[in-house]
Motif scaffolding. Structure first.
Motif, PDB file in Angstrom:
ATOM      1  N   UNK A  13       0.839  -1.208   0.000  1.00 20.39           N
ATOM      2  CA  UNK A  13       0.000   0.000   0.000  1.00 20.39           C
ATOM      3  C   UNK A  13       0.870   1.254   0.000  1.00 20.39           C
ATOM      4  N   UNK A  14       1.889   1.233   0.832  1.00 20.73           N
ATOM      5  CA  UNK A  14       2.816   2.373   0.922  1.00 20.73           C
ATOM      6  C   UNK A  14       3.492   2.616  -0.434  1.00 20.73           C
ATOM      7  N   UNK A  15       3.946   1.539  -1.073  1.00 21.75           N
ATOM      8  CA  UNK A  15       4.624   1.684  -2.370  1.00 21.75           C
ATOM      9  C   UNK A  15       3.663   2.263  -3.409  1.00 21.75           C
ATOM     10  N   UNK A  16       2.403   1.804  -3.369  1.00 21.50           N
ATOM     11  CA  UNK A  16       1.416   2.353  -4.323  1.00 21.50           C
ATOM     12  C   UNK A  16       1.214   3.846  -4.065  1.00 21.50           C
ATOM     13  N   UNK A  17       0.988   4.178  -2.811  1.00 23.88           N
ATOM     14  CA  UNK A  17       0.757   5.598  -2.475  1.00 23.88           C
ATOM     15  C   UNK A  17       1.976   6.436  -2.856  1.00 23.88           C
ATOM     16  N   UNK A  18       3.172   5.889  -2.554  1.00 25.24           N
ATOM     17  CA  UNK A  18       4.392   6.648  -2.842  1.00 25.24           C
ATOM     18  C   UNK A  18       4.526   6.928  -4.339  1.00 25.24           C
ATOM     19  N   UNK A  19       4.141   5.963  -5.143  1.00 23.68           N
ATOM     20  CA  UNK A  19       4.323   6.133  -6.590  1.00 23.68           C
ATOM     21  C   UNK A  19       3.196   6.958  -7.222  1.00 23.68           C
ATOM     22  N   UNK A  20       2.162   7.290  -6.440  1.00 23.64           N
ATOM     23  CA  UNK A  20       1.033   8.071  -6.982  1.00 23.64           C
ATOM     24  C   UNK A  20       0.784   9.351  -6.169  1.00 23.64           C
ATOM     25  N   UNK A  27      -6.088  15.201  -4.243  1.00 30.13           N
ATOM     26  CA  UNK A  27      -5.789  13.813  -3.876  1.00 30.13           C
ATOM     27  C   UNK A  27      -6.935  12.864  -4.253  1.00 30.13           C
ATOM     28  N   UNK A  28      -7.380  12.931  -5.521  1.00 31.78           N
ATOM     29  CA  UNK A  28      -8.550  12.143  -5.943  1.00 31.78           C
ATOM     30  C   UNK A  28      -8.235  10.658  -6.043  1.00 31.78           C
ATOM     31  N   UNK A  29      -7.122  10.336  -6.725  1.00 30.61           N
ATOM     32  CA  UNK A  29      -6.750   8.916  -6.888  1.00 30.61           C
ATOM     33  C   UNK A  29      -6.412   8.303  -5.535  1.00 30.61           C
ATOM     34  N   UNK A  30      -5.692   9.072  -4.724  1.00 36.81           N
ATOM     35  CA  UNK A  30      -5.301   8.617  -3.382  1.00 36.81           C
ATOM     36  C   UNK A  30      -6.546   8.316  -2.554  1.00 36.81           C
ATOM     37  N   UNK A  32      -9.586   7.667  -3.613  1.00 38.20           N
ATOM     38  CA  UNK A  32     -10.305   6.499  -4.156  1.00 38.20           C
ATOM     39  C   UNK A  32      -9.631   5.208  -3.702  1.00 38.20           C
ATOM     40  N   UNK A  33      -8.301   5.197  -3.733  1.00 41.15           N
ATOM     41  CA  UNK A  33      -7.558   3.995  -3.339  1.00 41.15           C
ATOM     42  C   UNK A  33      -7.792   3.692  -1.849  1.00 41.15           C
ATOM     43  N   UNK A  34      -7.695   4.711  -1.032  1.00 39.84           N
ATOM     44  CA  UNK A  34      -7.872   4.497   0.420  1.00 39.84           C
ATOM     45  C   UNK A  34      -9.286   3.997   0.714  1.00 39.84           C
ATOM     46  N   UNK A  35     -10.272   4.593   0.067  1.00 43.31           N
ATOM     47  CA  UNK A  35     -11.666   4.162   0.291  1.00 43.31           C
ATOM     48  C   UNK A  35     -11.852   2.713  -0.154  1.00 43.31           C
ATOM     49  N   UNK A  36     -11.231   2.370  -1.271  1.00 44.03           N
ATOM     50  CA  UNK A  36     -11.341   0.998  -1.786  1.00 44.03           C
ATOM     51  C   UNK A  36     -10.725   0.013  -0.775  1.00 44.03           C
ATOM     52  N   UNK A  54     -10.762  11.204   3.328  1.00 45.75           N
ATOM     53  CA  UNK A  54     -11.736  10.179   3.706  1.00 45.75           C
ATOM     54  C   UNK A  54     -11.793  10.076   5.219  1.00 45.75           C
ATOM     55  N   UNK A  55     -12.912   9.559   5.701  1.00 42.83           N
ATOM     56  CA  UNK A  55     -13.064   9.322   7.133  1.00 42.83           C
ATOM     57  C   UNK A  55     -13.721   7.963   7.321  1.00 42.83           C
ATOM     58  N   UNK A  56     -13.361   7.292   8.399  1.00 45.88           N
ATOM     59  CA  UNK A  56     -13.919   5.965   8.679  1.00 45.88           C
ATOM     60  C   UNK A  56     -14.055   5.827  10.179  1.00 45.88           C
TER      61      UNK A  56
END
Ligand SMILES: [Zn+2]
Ligand SMILES: [Zn+2]
Length: 386
Positions: A13-20, A27-30, A32-36, A54-56
């Motif tokens: 997850x960290x590597x994905x976030x780091x590369x995006x 932070x739209x893609x970020x 969406x990824x976190x919510x997913x 996002x909030x949870x």
């Protein structure tokens, strides 16, 4: 999820976030990824009426504790050489907010496993726009943290080795103010300065005098700073201009020094302008207050971190700012520096956060939230087994 699986999940997850990386408020893609990922882990998403972030929530009725991670990157071209370096040109997670988001996700997974035992609710905030400050205020304006008894956040520190936590009570980062000063004089021929009011000489005197503001007004043991970062006046060689514009920043660690610096800067600018026969117009833009850790909750957090095996150090204090301070104005909060391995500084194109610190960071956040719920519910030794 067993420990090995959680570790790999966090690293991926960290590597994905780091590369995006994405900039503040973009932070739209970020998001969406976190919510997913939160949905995948059956964690309840809360409506957060903001374009990004996002909030949870985990837990049931009872006291409320908040954990916060920021999620934005910076306009920097990455030069870390990492295999998972930024794929977004001119954007970089150079402050470790990718690490914060991944660690908070890990804490969510750990807390979810103990949800049935939690004596309250943990609200997870994936906050947009820390770097271009305002994100924390926008989150607060939604009312999503209403009733929180305490709030915690970690920040990466390239000054501390993995396994170390830097945490101190009281102010750890500065109040950040920005100012623009416009000196108005009277433009004239450069050969006849007697017929005008020279704002360049005025500005030069002011800049020199300003450097006495901290040294002659503030306690020498306190940390304060004033810098002029932009000077702009004139456009040719034989005309004395009408106006000079100066921009800069003031940093302070207490409300009192913050007020003192603002007031003295106004007096100095107006006094110098009057002395030269001109005038000063000052636009003061207040940023976040000092990031100030609640003493009681800091003691609690230090005890939790010690139990988790962290080596403890004083907070690496800085006159940089952090919009977490806005939360601390409303709720007692703790902002701790987690060692992410020695590297180039935050905001450098060579900044690296070591993923080895992810799982300990996630565990610490989860244990802080669970322990804080216990404390608020009157059970000061509750840990939820975390
Ligand atoms: Zn930053
Ligand atoms: Zn940061």
């Amino acid at each position: 999820m067993d420990e090995g699986a959680l570790k790999s999940f966090l690293e991926e997850t960290f590597a994905w976030l780091h590369s995006h990386p994405e900039l503040s408020y973009e932070e739209h893609e970020t998001t969406a990824k976190l919510k997913e990922l939160l949905t995948d882990k059956h964690i309840t998403l809360l409506g957060l009426p903001l374009a990004t972030g996002a909030a949870a929530e985990i837990g049931r009725s009872g006291p409320l504790v908040a954990l916060r991670a920021d999620i934005d990157g910076l306009p920097i071209t990455e030069a870390s050489g990492l295999p998972y370096a930024s794929q977004n040109r001119g954007r970089m997670h150079a402050c470790g907010h990718d690490f914060h988001a991944a660690a908070l996700l890990g804490a969510a997974i750990l807390l979810k496993e103990h949800e049935a035992d939690l004596p309250g609710r943990v609200r997870l905030i994936f906050q947009p726009a820390e770097e271009n400050p305002g994100g924390a205020r926008k989150v607060l304006e939604t009312g999503i943290l209403k009733g929180a008894g305490a709030i915690f956040a970690l920040h990466t520190s390239p000054l501390l080795p993995v396994g170390t936590l830097g945490l101190s009570p009281g102010p750890v980062m500065a109040a950040v103010d920005r100012f623009v000063i416009r000196f108005r004089g009277q433009g004239c021929h450069a050969a006849h300065p007697d017929r005008g009011v020279d704002v360049i000489t005025l500005a030069a005197h002011f800049i020199s005098a300003l450097q006495t503001l901290v040294s002659r007004n503030c306690d020498p043991f306190a940390a304060n700073l004033v810098s002029i970062t932009r000077v702009s006046a004139g456009n040719t060689w034989n005309v004395l201009p009408e106006t000079a514009e100066l921009e800069g920043t003031a940093r302070s660690m207490t409300k009192e020094d913050r007020r003192l610096i603002r007031d003295r800067l106004h007096a100095l600018a107006q006094g110098e302008a009057a002395a030269f026969g001109g005038e000063a117009l000052i636009d003061w833009q207040a940023g976040p207050p000092p990031t100030t850790n609640d003493a009681g909750w800091t003691d609690f957090a230090l005890a939790v971190a010690r139990r988790q095996g962290f080596a403890l150090q004083d907070a690496p204090k800085s006159l940089a700012g952090e919009d977490f301070a806005y939360y601390q104005e409303q709720f007692p909060g703790v902002f701790a520096s987690i060692g992410t391995g020695l590297s180039a500084p935050n905001h450098s194109p060579e900044f690296i956060a070591d993923p080895a610190a992810l799982l300990p960071g996630a565990r610490l956040l989860a244990a802080l939230a669970a322990g804080a719920l216990g404390k608020l519910a009157g059970d000061s030794v509750y840990t939820a087994g975390l």
